[in-house]
Write an enzyme that holds these catalytic residues in place. Structure first.
Site, PDB file in Angstrom:
ATOM      1  N   ALA A  68       0.840  -1.197   0.000  1.00  0.00           N
ATOM      2  CA  ALA A  68       0.000   0.000   0.000  1.00  0.00           C
ATOM      3  C   ALA A  68       0.872   1.242   0.000  1.00  0.00           C
ATOM      4  O   ALA A  68       2.046   1.199   0.377  1.00  0.00           O
ATOM      5  CB  ALA A  68      -0.913   0.006   1.223  1.00  0.00           C
ATOM      6  N   ASP A  69       0.267   2.336  -0.436  1.00  0.00           N
ATOM      7  CA  ASP A  69       0.927   3.627  -0.331  1.00  0.00           C
ATOM      8  C   ASP A  69      -0.138   4.681  -0.078  1.00  0.00           C
ATOM      9  O   ASP A  69      -1.224   4.628  -0.658  1.00  0.00           O
ATOM     10  CB  ASP A  69       1.708   3.975  -1.593  1.00  0.00           C
ATOM     11  CG  ASP A  69       2.617   5.159  -1.337  1.00  0.00           C
ATOM     12  OD1 ASP A  69       3.649   4.979  -0.663  1.00  0.00           O
ATOM     13  OD2 ASP A  69       2.274   6.278  -1.756  1.00  0.00           O
ATOM     14  N   THR A  70       0.175   5.626   0.784  1.00  0.00           N
ATOM     15  CA  THR A  70      -0.755   6.696   1.131  1.00  0.00           C
ATOM     16  C   THR A  70      -0.131   8.039   0.799  1.00  0.00           C
ATOM     17  O   THR A  70       1.009   8.304   1.161  1.00  0.00           O
ATOM     18  CB  THR A  70      -1.130   6.616   2.628  1.00  0.00           C
ATOM     19  OG1 THR A  70      -1.724   5.337   2.865  1.00  0.00           O
ATOM     20  CG2 THR A  70      -2.116   7.703   3.008  1.00  0.00           C
TER      21      THR A  70
END
Length: 190
Positions: A68-70
């Site tokens: 994931a990446d935010t």
């Protein structure tokens, strides 16, 4: 089939545990997260999640890999992960009294090597922050390493006057999207 979390984030592990998922291993991707020239925030989040998943999947053939990446964005501008107090202060000054978007991209590579992607977009509005509030927040270390210089799961939650979207996505892993990806790959979530 083993589940590998391509992240060193304790927040992502905690969020997965909320839905009954405990990864078999943690293997951070350690990729370059620099935005490409003119890269838009959603494209940036998607690209990084996919790159992290691909890098870790290459090290664990036959496993399921979750990455994931935010990204915190004001308009087309991607805010940095704050590694020092001046960067965090600049982010908070930009977020003060206005809305911003938090984009959390999730990529899952299954045991056969097929990649699936989801993107969660949340809108967050901060109250107008006083100098004293910013100074008090910076005195703690919650902001360190956080996109946009804040952690919604900590004391910065008191700055949020409006949130539309996924609270878990703002923390760093949108559970609705993640659960759907895991179910398709045969990993039952609680």
């Amino acid at each position: 089939m083993p589940l590998i979390l391509a992240s060193a984030s304790p927040r992502r592990r905690d969020l997965l545990a909320r839905i009954g998922i405990i990864p078999d291993a943690i293997d951070p991707a350690a990729i370059d997260e620099t935005p490409l020239k003119a890269e838009l925030p959603a494209a940036h989040a998607r690209r990084l999640a996919a790159a992290k998943a691909a890098a870790v999947a290459a090290r664990h053939p036959g496993a399921t890999v979750l990455a994931a990446d935010t990204v915190v964005a004001v308009g087309r501008r991607i805010l940095p992960k704050a590694e020092d107090a001046p960067t965090a202060a600049a982010c908070l000054a930009l977020l003060s009294g206005r809305r911003h978007r938090v984009l959390s991209a999730v990529t899952l590579v299954d045991a056969a090597g097929a990649a699936r992607h989801r993107l969660s977009t949340s809108v967050v509005a901060f109250k107008r922050l006083t100098d004293a509030e910013v100074a008090a927040y910076l005195a703690g270390d919650e902001w360190r390493g956080k996109a946009g210089g804040y952690a919604i799961q900590g004391s910065a939650e008191a700055f949020v006057r409006f949130l539309s979207g996924s609270h878990s996505g703002v923390v760093g892993l949108p559970l609705f999207e993640t659960r759907a990806l895991l179910a398709v790959a045969g990993h039952a979530a609680g």
